[in-house]
Design an enzyme around this catalytic site. Structure first.
Site, mmCIF file in Angstrom:
data_model
loop_
_atom_site.group_PDB
_atom_site.id
_atom_site.type_symbol
_atom_site.label_atom_id
_atom_site.label_comp_id
_atom_site.label_asym_id
_atom_site.label_seq_id
_atom_site.Cartn_x
_atom_site.Cartn_y
_atom_site.Cartn_z
ATOM 1 N N ASP A 9 -16.083 -24.569 -78.686
ATOM 2 C CA ASP A 9 -16.215 -24.477 -77.228
ATOM 3 C C ASP A 9 -14.910 -23.932 -76.663
ATOM 4 O O ASP A 9 -13.846 -24.544 -76.844
ATOM 5 C CB ASP A 9 -16.532 -25.857 -76.648
ATOM 6 C CG ASP A 9 -16.993 -25.795 -75.205
ATOM 7 O OD1 ASP A 9 -17.243 -24.682 -74.705
ATOM 8 O OD2 ASP A 9 -17.091 -26.866 -74.570
ATOM 9 N N ASP A 104 -19.578 -18.926 -74.237
ATOM 10 C CA ASP A 104 -18.331 -19.603 -74.622
ATOM 11 C C ASP A 104 -18.503 -20.741 -75.611
ATOM 12 O O ASP A 104 -17.555 -21.484 -75.860
ATOM 13 C CB ASP A 104 -17.607 -20.112 -73.372
ATOM 14 C CG ASP A 104 -18.410 -21.164 -72.620
ATOM 15 O OD1 ASP A 104 -19.634 -21.221 -72.815
ATOM 16 O OD2 ASP A 104 -17.813 -21.918 -71.839
ATOM 17 N N GLU A 105 -19.692 -20.899 -76.194
ATOM 18 C CA GLU A 105 -19.838 -21.967 -77.176
ATOM 19 C C GLU A 105 -20.938 -21.637 -78.186
ATOM 20 O O GLU A 105 -21.888 -20.913 -77.891
ATOM 21 C CB GLU A 105 -20.133 -23.304 -76.503
ATOM 22 C CG GLU A 105 -21.390 -23.321 -75.658
ATOM 23 C CD GLU A 105 -21.684 -24.702 -75.100
ATOM 24 O OE1 GLU A 105 -21.480 -25.703 -75.817
ATOM 25 O OE2 GLU A 105 -22.147 -24.771 -73.941
#
Length: 357
Positions: A9, A104-105
């Site tokens: 993350d 983003d993860e």
């Protein structure tokens, strides 16, 4: 072998990108979201802004009241997508077992990479180091034997964290976890739980499965399992690959052909290794450059035969570079990609080689 799942993350991704691209914003409360104080919503906030209580999905009007000195920035999604693609390439250099959740993860299954010599924590740290080296951005990782616990772990010690949840510490961690920190427990469910006296994982653990089903319906069984660290370890993976590529961003703008071509040759070899490992070959080679002014240019060429060897890829890339690169314009990024992918019939020969035998 016991499963090992990593949840990577990025730390305050959008805000961190803005601080990275504009150093004047570093150390300041950056709030990324709509500029309208009446209707805008916060996409994310830097850790400096979070100290004032600002968080994602909050109305920008509220964020402005909490943090009047905050710097509001309009989101640049194309830039975030560009960096997200770079991060995904790093993931692919470790494993193809990837389940992206957002820009983003993502989850990575690294089970096959773990050995007596290399722990899951070392692999996670290596991935995070590669991300920082490539993008200048920090990330946090959570490691566990299923996806649900890996996600909890990644959020425990942010930012720049690497946290492991294993069988020996799972109940201790879950019992102390505030109920709002359990994935899938939203604001409405949290309020209902608090009204029932369920404040943390231990409170949830102490309720029987039947009672949870009575109180929360179908979700009751899922909540019962979560309190015990039970969850799936199977990733939803898209295995089909349409291209294989590598690129690099320089620390400073470069204009020396010899120096740049040396990097391009190294990238070509890395692409070749990845293709060879997967017994693939491709019929189109593309070279991409980005100038110091962030202008992107690319040129591609159809190959005579499917290519997978680094030297063959570089042969085409060398010519493409001279076609796309302007002599007096420095560049900040260069990359090479092989596309129109197909499987090779034999590991050490192309389809053309086989036919000619």
């Amino acid at each position: 072998m016991e499963k090992r799942i990593i949840h990577i993350d990025m730390d305050a991704f959008y805000a961190q990108v803005e601080q990275h691209d504009n150093p004047e914003l570093k150390g300041k409360p950056v709030i990324v979201g709509g500029r309208s104080f009446n209707r805008g919503v916060v996409a994310t906030a830097s850790y400096e802004a979070r100290k004032f209580g600002v968080h994602s999905a909050m109305p920008t009007k509220t964020a402005h009241k909490l943090c009047p000195d905050g710097i509001f920035v309009h989101p640049r999604f194309e830039r975030y997508k560009e960096i997200s693609a770079q991060i995904r390439e790093i993931f692919l250099s470790y494993t193809e077992l990837i389940e992206p959740l957002s820009l983003d993860e993502a989850y990575l299954d690294i089970t096959e990479l773990v050995s007596k010599e290399t722990s899951s924590r070392e692999i996670a740290l290596s991935i995070q180091s590669d991300i920082f080296e490539k993008t200048g951005l920090t990330s946090s990782s959570g490691i566990s034997y299923n996806k649900y616990l890996a996600k909890i772990a990644s959020g425990m010690n942010k930012p720049k964290a690497t946290t492991v949840i294993h069988y020996d510490n799972v109940l201790e961690i879950l019992h102390a976890l505030p109920i709002c920190k359990f994935p899938g427990v939203g604001k409405v469910t949290e309020e209902k739980m608090l009204g029932l006296g369920i404040k943390n994982g231990k409170d949830l653990y102490d309720i029987s499965k039947n009672d949870l089903i009575l109180k929360f319906g179908k979700r009751g069984e899922s909540l019962y399992n979560k309190a015990r660290g039970i969850g799936t370890n199977e990733l939803t993976v898209q295995r089909e690959r349409k291209s294989v590529g590598k690129e690099t961003t320089f620390n400073y703008d470069r204009n020396d052909d010899k120096e740049i071509l040396g990097v391009l040759e190294d990238l070509s070899n890395k692409v070749g290794i990845r293709l060879d490992d997967r017994q693939l070959a491709g019929r189109v080679v593309t070279v991409k450059i980005k100038t110091g002014d962030f202008e992107t240019h690319s040129k591609q060429m159809m190959t005579m035969d499917p290519v997978f060897k680094g030297e063959d890829i570089y042969h085409y890339a060398y010519n493409l570079y001279h076609e796309v690169k302007e002599q007096d314009v420095p560049i900040r990024l260069i990359g090479v990609t092989v596309s129109s992918i197909e499987e090779r019939l034999y590991r050490n020969m192309t389809i053309y080689d086989f036919i000619m035998q």
